[in-house]
Design an enzyme around this catalytic site. Structure first.
Site, mmCIF file in Angstrom:
data_model
loop_
_atom_site.group_PDB
_atom_site.id
_atom_site.type_symbol
_atom_site.label_atom_id
_atom_site.label_comp_id
_atom_site.label_asym_id
_atom_site.label_seq_id
_atom_site.Cartn_x
_atom_site.Cartn_y
_atom_site.Cartn_z
ATOM 1 N N GLU A 98 0.774 -1.132 0.052
ATOM 2 C CA GLU A 98 -0.386 0.180 -0.194
ATOM 3 C C GLU A 98 0.812 1.377 -0.254
ATOM 4 O O GLU A 98 2.193 0.961 0.069
ATOM 5 C CB GLU A 98 -0.944 0.220 1.182
ATOM 6 C CG GLU A 98 -2.230 0.051 1.082
ATOM 7 C CD GLU A 98 -3.427 1.084 0.336
ATOM 8 O OE1 GLU A 98 -2.379 1.586 -0.469
ATOM 9 O OE2 GLU A 98 -4.381 1.198 1.115
ATOM 10 N N ASP A 99 0.361 2.302 -0.999
ATOM 11 C CA ASP A 99 0.831 3.102 -0.563
ATOM 12 C C ASP A 99 0.834 4.088 1.380
ATOM 13 O O ASP A 99 1.997 4.898 1.448
ATOM 14 C CB ASP A 99 0.301 4.531 -1.469
ATOM 15 C CG ASP A 99 -0.484 4.785 -1.474
ATOM 16 O OD1 ASP A 99 -1.666 4.292 -0.558
ATOM 17 O OD2 ASP A 99 -1.471 5.546 -2.740
ATOM 18 N N ASP A 148 -3.798 5.998 6.283
ATOM 19 C CA ASP A 148 -4.984 6.506 6.549
ATOM 20 C C ASP A 148 -5.426 6.045 7.531
ATOM 21 O O ASP A 148 -5.670 5.665 9.432
ATOM 22 C CB ASP A 148 -5.305 7.961 6.103
ATOM 23 C CG ASP A 148 -5.495 8.816 6.599
ATOM 24 O OD1 ASP A 148 -5.239 9.538 7.191
ATOM 25 O OD2 ASP A 148 -6.997 9.054 5.711
ATOM 26 N N PHE A 152 -1.721 16.336 4.640
ATOM 27 C CA PHE A 152 -2.162 15.566 3.417
ATOM 28 C C PHE A 152 -0.787 15.738 2.484
ATOM 29 O O PHE A 152 -0.034 16.607 2.507
ATOM 30 C CB PHE A 152 -3.176 16.183 2.508
ATOM 31 C CG PHE A 152 -3.767 15.672 1.358
ATOM 32 C CD1 PHE A 152 -4.373 14.244 1.632
ATOM 33 C CD2 PHE A 152 -3.427 15.190 -0.135
ATOM 34 C CE1 PHE A 152 -5.002 13.875 0.083
ATOM 35 C CE2 PHE A 152 -3.938 14.434 -0.818
ATOM 36 C CZ PHE A 152 -5.154 13.987 -1.098
ATOM 37 N N ARG A 165 1.827 12.397 -8.978
ATOM 38 C CA ARG A 165 1.746 10.902 -8.677
ATOM 39 C C ARG A 165 3.424 10.434 -8.730
ATOM 40 O O ARG A 165 4.520 9.661 -8.570
ATOM 41 C CB ARG A 165 0.782 9.927 -9.360
ATOM 42 C CG ARG A 165 -0.477 9.841 -8.147
ATOM 43 C CD ARG A 165 -1.044 8.580 -9.872
ATOM 44 N NE ARG A 165 -2.551 8.845 -9.016
ATOM 45 C CZ ARG A 165 -3.192 8.233 -8.341
ATOM 46 N NH1 ARG A 165 -2.519 7.485 -6.958
ATOM 47 N NH2 ARG A 165 -4.235 8.583 -8.017
HETATM 48 P P1 IMP Z 1 -6.935 5.041 4.398
HETATM 49 O O1 IMP Z 1 -8.673 3.972 3.970
HETATM 50 O O2 IMP Z 1 -8.305 6.314 5.283
HETATM 51 O O3 IMP Z 1 -6.402 4.559 4.836
HETATM 52 O O4 IMP Z 1 -7.121 5.518 3.081
HETATM 53 C C1 IMP Z 1 -6.265 4.860 2.600
HETATM 54 C C2 IMP Z 1 -6.307 5.009 1.624
HETATM 55 O O5 IMP Z 1 -6.734 6.752 1.047
HETATM 56 C C3 IMP Z 1 -4.276 5.529 0.599
HETATM 57 O O6 IMP Z 1 -4.412 3.910 -0.068
HETATM 58 C C4 IMP Z 1 -4.432 6.639 -0.556
HETATM 59 O O7 IMP Z 1 -4.885 6.098 -1.566
HETATM 60 C C5 IMP Z 1 -5.204 7.486 -0.077
HETATM 61 N N1 IMP Z 1 -4.746 8.943 1.047
HETATM 62 C C6 IMP Z 1 -4.824 8.731 2.105
HETATM 63 N N2 IMP Z 1 -3.832 9.223 3.316
HETATM 64 C C7 IMP Z 1 -3.575 10.381 1.632
HETATM 65 C C8 IMP Z 1 -2.656 10.982 2.124
HETATM 66 O O8 IMP Z 1 -1.986 12.348 2.373
HETATM 67 N N3 IMP Z 1 -2.738 11.708 0.129
HETATM 68 C C9 IMP Z 1 -2.924 11.463 -0.773
HETATM 69 N N4 IMP Z 1 -3.694 9.557 -0.903
HETATM 70 C C10 IMP Z 1 -3.663 9.722 1.181
HETATM 71 MG MG MG Z 2 -5.299 7.629 -3.519
#
Ligand code: IMP
Ligand code: MG
Length: 190
Positions: free
Chosen positions: A110-111, A114, A163, A176
Site C-alpha cells: 500500500e502507499d 490513513d 495530506f 503521482r
Molecule cells: P484509508 O482508508 O483512510 O486508510 O486511506 C487509504 C487510501 O487513501 C490510501 O491508499 C491513499 O490512496 C489515500 N490517502 C490517504 N491519505 C492520503 C494522503 O495524505 N495523500 C494521498 N492519498 C491519501
Molecule cells: Mg489515492
C-alpha cells in the site's frame, strides 16, 4: 532534500510546499525493507506481491526489483476517496486479482494507511479466500488518523496528519510522478 525541490519542473515547483521524505531516504528504506522481506520469506516458493492501485504503483516497481526471492506480482484497484482528501469509509473493488490466492503467501503493498478503512476491508476480503499467510507493507502511515487497527508488518515512514503527495500518491490524480513525498501549498487546494 532540497535537491528534490531544486530539480522539479516549474509547474511542480510552484505547488510543492515541503519535502517530507526525500527520494534518497525512500531508496535507503526500501533497500532495508527488501532485505527483511527476503529474509522473512526465505522458505517461500512463490511470494505473491499484491499492489493496491493506483497509489502503490511506484512503490511496487521499486520494491519488487529489490526483492530477490521468487515472487509473482498482481494488482487490485479500489476506490475510497474519489477526488476528495478524506475517507468516506466506502470501499469499492474496481479491479480484482487475476490469480487465486488460496494456500498462497500474500504480501499487500500500500502507499499509505490513513484511517485504515480501506485496508480493513481489503484484508477481510482477501482473508476470506484462505491464503496461507497474508501481511501488509506500507510506504507511509499516519497513526494519529487511525479509525481501525491494522496489523502492518513493514512500514516505510510515519508521517504527521497532513495530506501528502508524490511517489504514487495523488491529489486529484496529480503529483503521482514526484520522486519524493511532499506537501502542497494551500493555494493548490482552493
Ligand atoms: P484509508 O482508508 O483512510 O486508510 O486511506 C487509504 C487510501 O487513501 C490510501 O491508499 C491513499 O490512496 C489515500 N490517502 C490517504 N491519505 C492520503 C494522503 O495524505 N495523500 C494521498 N492519498 C491519501
Ligand atoms: Mg489515492
Amino acid at each position: 532534500m532540497n535537491d528534490d525541490i531544486d530539480s522539479l519542473p516549474p509547474a511542480f515547483a510552484d505547488d510543492v510546499e515541503e519535502v517530507l521524505v526525500s527520494s534518497a531516504d525512500i531508496r535507503a528504506r526500501l533497500d532495508a525493507l527488501a532485505l527483511e522481506i527476503d529474509r522473512d520469506y526465505a522458505d517461500v516458493d512463490d511470494l505473491l506481491i499484491v499492489g493496491v492501485l493506483k497509489g502503490a504503483y511506484v512503490l511496487m516497481s521499486d520494491l519488487a526489483r529489490r526483492i530477490t526471492i521468487p515472487t509473482s506480482v498482481d494488482f487490485m484497484a479500489v476506490s475510497s476517496y474519489g477526488a476528495a482528501t478524506t475517507s468516506s469509509g466506502v470501499v469499492r473493488i474496481l479491479k480484482d486479482l487475476d490469480t487465486e490466492i488460496e494456500g498462497r503467501d500474500v504480501l499487500i503493498v500500500e502507499d499509505i494507511i490513513d484511517s485504515g478503512l480501506t485496508l480493513d476491508y481489503l484484508l477481510g476480503n482477501l482473508r476470506s479466500r484462505r491464503p496461507s499467510s497474508i501481511e501488509i507493507m506500507t510506504l507511509l502511515t499516519k497513526p494519529s488518523r487511525r479509525r481501525v487497527e491494522i496489523p502492518v508488518k513493514y512500514v516505510g515512514f510515519e508521517v504527521p496528519d497532513v495530506f501528502v503527495v508524490g511517489y504514487g500518491l495523488d491529489y486529484d490524480e496529480h503529483y503521482r510522478n514526484l520522486d519524493f513525498i511532499g506537501t502542497l501549498r494551500p493555494e493548490v487546494y482552493s
